[in-house]
Design an enzyme around this catalytic site. Sequence first.
Site, mmCIF file in Angstrom:
data_model
loop_
_atom_site.group_PDB
_atom_site.id
_atom_site.type_symbol
_atom_site.label_atom_id
_atom_site.label_comp_id
_atom_site.label_asym_id
_atom_site.label_seq_id
_atom_site.Cartn_x
_atom_site.Cartn_y
_atom_site.Cartn_z
ATOM 1 N N GLU A 85 -2.359 0.396 7.671
ATOM 2 C CA GLU A 85 -1.474 -0.659 7.187
ATOM 3 C C GLU A 85 -0.242 -0.095 6.488
ATOM 4 O O GLU A 85 0.875 -0.585 6.679
ATOM 5 C CB GLU A 85 -2.235 -1.583 6.237
ATOM 6 C CG GLU A 85 -1.409 -2.738 5.701
ATOM 7 C CD GLU A 85 -2.187 -3.685 4.813
ATOM 8 O OE1 GLU A 85 -1.609 -4.695 4.358
ATOM 9 O OE2 GLU A 85 -3.383 -3.402 4.549
ATOM 10 N N HIS B 9 0.825 -1.206 0.000
ATOM 11 C CA HIS B 9 0.000 0.000 0.000
ATOM 12 C C HIS B 9 0.868 1.269 0.000
ATOM 13 O O HIS B 9 2.011 1.229 -0.423
ATOM 14 C CB HIS B 9 -1.008 -0.045 1.147
ATOM 15 C CG HIS B 9 -1.808 -1.309 1.144
ATOM 16 N ND1 HIS B 9 -2.875 -1.518 0.304
ATOM 17 C CD2 HIS B 9 -1.649 -2.470 1.850
ATOM 18 C CE1 HIS B 9 -3.372 -2.735 0.486
ATOM 19 N NE2 HIS B 9 -2.643 -3.350 1.420
ATOM 20 N N HIS C 14 2.705 -7.011 4.546
ATOM 21 C CA HIS C 14 1.330 -6.532 4.743
ATOM 22 C C HIS C 14 0.885 -6.772 6.186
ATOM 23 O O HIS C 14 1.555 -7.478 6.948
ATOM 24 C CB HIS C 14 0.378 -7.270 3.802
ATOM 25 C CG HIS C 14 0.533 -6.880 2.371
ATOM 26 N ND1 HIS C 14 -0.293 -5.976 1.749
ATOM 27 C CD2 HIS C 14 1.453 -7.246 1.445
ATOM 28 C CE1 HIS C 14 0.092 -5.810 0.487
ATOM 29 N NE2 HIS C 14 1.157 -6.577 0.288
ATOM 30 N N GLU D 151 1.576 -11.586 5.970
ATOM 31 C CA GLU D 151 0.494 -10.837 6.635
ATOM 32 C C GLU D 151 0.803 -10.816 8.123
ATOM 33 O O GLU D 151 0.593 -11.795 8.829
ATOM 34 C CB GLU D 151 -0.855 -11.493 6.368
ATOM 35 C CG GLU D 151 -1.319 -11.438 4.920
ATOM 36 C CD GLU D 151 -1.990 -10.105 4.565
ATOM 37 O OE1 GLU D 151 -1.949 -9.179 5.397
ATOM 38 O OE2 GLU D 151 -2.548 -10.008 3.455
#
Length: 225
Positions: free
Chosen positions: A23, A9, A78, A144
């Site tokens: 995030e 992102h 992430h 993640e």
Amino acid sequence: MKIYLDPGHGGSDPGASGNGLQEKDVTLAIALKMNDILLKEYDNAETRLSRTTDKTVTLQERTDDANSWGADLFVSIHTNAFDGTAYGYEDYIYSGLTDESVTALYQRIIHGEVIKQNGLRDRGMKKANFHVLRETAMHAILTENGFIDHPEDSAKMKSAAWIEQTARGHAAGIALCLGLTHNEFPLYKVTMDGGQIGAYQEKDDVLNVISANWDSFQTAAIEKG
């Protein structure tokens, strides 16, 4: 060895959010720390990041950049989100790969090293058809690192010590996968409450990390090695 670090992102795309966090900020903090560890502590590591600031980078730009650079390994960082009840760490490789592939072996190695450090529930190793896993020409893994909308996971994300531990787990896994060798400079290893949170060449860096985490540990130790 060329290692491409991809903090997920950024810019106009904040990613998931929760508990006062976004995030894009957490992933950048982890990736920058990973970059610092790899360059300072290993002789044969060369790195490139998809972004080093809060800017917008498309998925295509990320994979095109890694492919044109000729990376040996692509690691996309992430955090997760669901409904505030899910928690823990998981990672992904491309769904078209077999469990016997080299990428799958790398996933097992990196997964094991990250879990040793991050203090999160182990949600396992998975596969997906994500763009950054499918369109990269090299081995690629997407991690993640906890659920940003879960109160316990997000509390860890707010800790500089946790960012360091998570980055160090990734770096250790990458080093094992690619056969990176430690450099010859003496390091000061810092542990807090029994867990290593960093290894530094400069005394001031040791003092700074202890000072920054002064209220969050019961015992601390410094080992010169």
